[in-house]
Design an enzyme around this catalytic site. Structure first.
Site, short mmCIF file in Angstrom:
data_model
loop_
_atom_site.label_atom_id
_atom_site.label_comp_id
_atom_site.label_asym_id
_atom_site.label_seq_id
_atom_site.Cartn_x
_atom_site.Cartn_y
_atom_site.Cartn_z
N LYS A 241 0.85 -1.20 0.00
CA LYS A 241 0.00 0.00 0.00
C LYS A 241 0.89 1.25 0.00
O LYS A 241 1.95 1.25 -0.61
CB LYS A 241 -1.00 -0.05 1.15
CG LYS A 241 -1.79 -1.37 1.13
CD LYS A 241 -2.98 -1.39 2.03
CE LYS A 241 -3.67 -2.77 1.95
NZ LYS A 241 -4.90 -2.85 2.71
N GLU B 266 -9.72 -0.52 -1.95
CA GLU B 266 -9.35 0.87 -1.62
C GLU B 266 -9.35 1.73 -2.88
O GLU B 266 -9.71 2.91 -2.83
CB GLU B 266 -7.98 0.88 -0.91
CG GLU B 266 -8.10 0.34 0.50
CD GLU B 266 -6.85 -0.32 1.05
OE1 GLU B 266 -5.76 -0.14 0.49
OE2 GLU B 266 -6.97 -1.03 2.07
N GLU C 250 -10.97 -10.45 -1.19
CA GLU C 250 -10.67 -9.65 -0.01
C GLU C 250 -11.96 -9.04 0.54
O GLU C 250 -12.40 -7.99 0.06
CB GLU C 250 -9.71 -8.52 -0.36
CG GLU C 250 -8.38 -8.98 -0.92
CD GLU C 250 -7.28 -7.97 -0.68
OE1 GLU C 250 -6.24 -8.35 -0.15
OE2 GLU C 250 -7.47 -6.78 -1.00
N GLY D 253 -7.43 -4.74 7.15
CA GLY D 253 -6.83 -3.82 8.11
C GLY D 253 -7.61 -3.70 9.41
O GLY D 253 -7.37 -2.80 10.21
N SER E 188 -6.53 -9.09 6.83
CA SER E 188 -5.99 -9.43 8.16
C SER E 188 -5.41 -10.84 8.21
O SER E 188 -5.48 -11.50 9.26
CB SER E 188 -7.06 -9.23 9.23
OG SER E 188 -7.47 -7.87 9.27
P1 13P Z 1 -4.43 -6.31 5.59
O1 13P Z 1 -3.65 -7.61 5.46
O2 13P Z 1 -3.62 -5.20 6.19
O3 13P Z 1 -5.76 -6.52 6.22
O4 13P Z 1 -4.71 -5.83 4.07
C1 13P Z 1 -5.22 -6.73 3.17
C2 13P Z 1 -5.17 -6.12 1.83
O5 13P Z 1 -5.89 -5.17 1.55
C3 13P Z 1 -4.21 -6.65 0.87
O6 13P Z 1 -4.44 -6.14 -0.40
#
Ligand code: 13P
Length: 252
Positions: free
Chosen positions: A11, A99, A169, A175, A215
């Site tokens: 990210k 996102e 996802e 997150g 997560s």
């Molecule tokens: P997290 O592993 O921080 O929850 O993020 C997952 C994600 O969006 C991977 O693209």
């Protein structure tokens, strides 16, 4: 046999120097202790790709951008084209992350343009799908996710579809520290595989890698990966620590 893939999505984190340090640490750990049958990918910010490609063993670790432009080139200030990404040495591009859909208004229409350009330029798309909490609570997550696929990657030719890696996802798990249960992950991955089989045939479905993201960490990865239809992970937070990322790579 479909591939197992563990991809990090950094990210908007790390400076170039920090990213190179992280990539080198992952490279060293993977070379020494990484499960050989797992494809490892690092999804870095655009600014880092060339340095990260230089820092890792390219035969062992792939590099991904987290997006690419919906236009091939031209007067699109601030955009980075698929051809530019390819020219850095990256082999993958993450597309359709929730996102990007939520904060930058990416629609199926935009994503179809990006997918076409990524494929034309020889990049492997890691295509994300997943539902928000309200949809999960309403119990319509299967219809929602399959519709995301029908509007985008199910429009591809079978030859192009075979190049795609899918990442499921659930947005409510990203997150948040709230992971899908192994049952929830397996159920959706199976639904996705069944939909691929209905569209492209059982053999193509069997060869498609479907990753889980949300997560996923060093503690829960082995439970998640024990599901027959979970072929690896797209990892956010836990990919920023080399030992944690290695533990996920070795979680099968
Ligand atoms: P997290 O592993 O921080 O929850 O993020 C997952 C994600 O969006 C991977 O693209």
């Amino acid at each position: 046999m479909r591939k197992k893939v563990v991809a990090g999505n950094w990210k908007c984190n790390t400076t170039v120097a920090e990213g190179v340090e992280l990539a080198k640490a992952v490279n060293e750990l993977v070379a020494k202790e990484g499960a050989e049958d797992v494809v490892v990918v690092l999804g870095t910010p655009f600014t880092h790709i060339t340095s990260v490609v230089d820092a890792v063993d390219n035969g062992r670790i792939g590099v991904a951008s987290q997006n690419c432009a919906a236009e091939p080139k031209g007067a699109f200030t601030g955009e980075v084209s698929a051809a530019m990404v390819k020219s850095t040495g990256a082999g993958y591009v993450i597309l359709g992350h929730s996102e990007r859909r939520e904060y930058y208004g990416e629609t199926s229409e935009t994503l179809n343009k990006k997918l076409a350009l990524a494929l034309e330029n020889g990049l492997t798309p890691i295509y994300c799908c997943g539902e928000a909490l309200e949809i999960r609570e309403a119990g319509t997550q299967k219809e929602f996710v399959i519709n995301q696929l029908e509007e985008t990657i199910f429009q591809l030719s079978v030859e192009d579809f075979k190049k795609i890696v899918i990442a499921y996802e659930p947005i409510w798990a990203i997150g948040t520290g709230k992971t899908a249960t192994t049952g929830q992950a397996q159920e959706m991955h199976k639904d996705i595989r069944d939909a691929i089989a209905a569209k492209f045939g059982a053999e193509v479905a069997d060869e498609t890698s479907i990753l889980y993201g949300g997560s996923c960490n060093a503690r829960n990865a082995s439970d998640l990966f024990s599901n027959p239809d979970v072929d690896g992970g797209l990892i956010g937070g836990a990919s920023l620590k080399a030992p944690d990322f290695l533990a996920i790579i070795n979680a099968y």
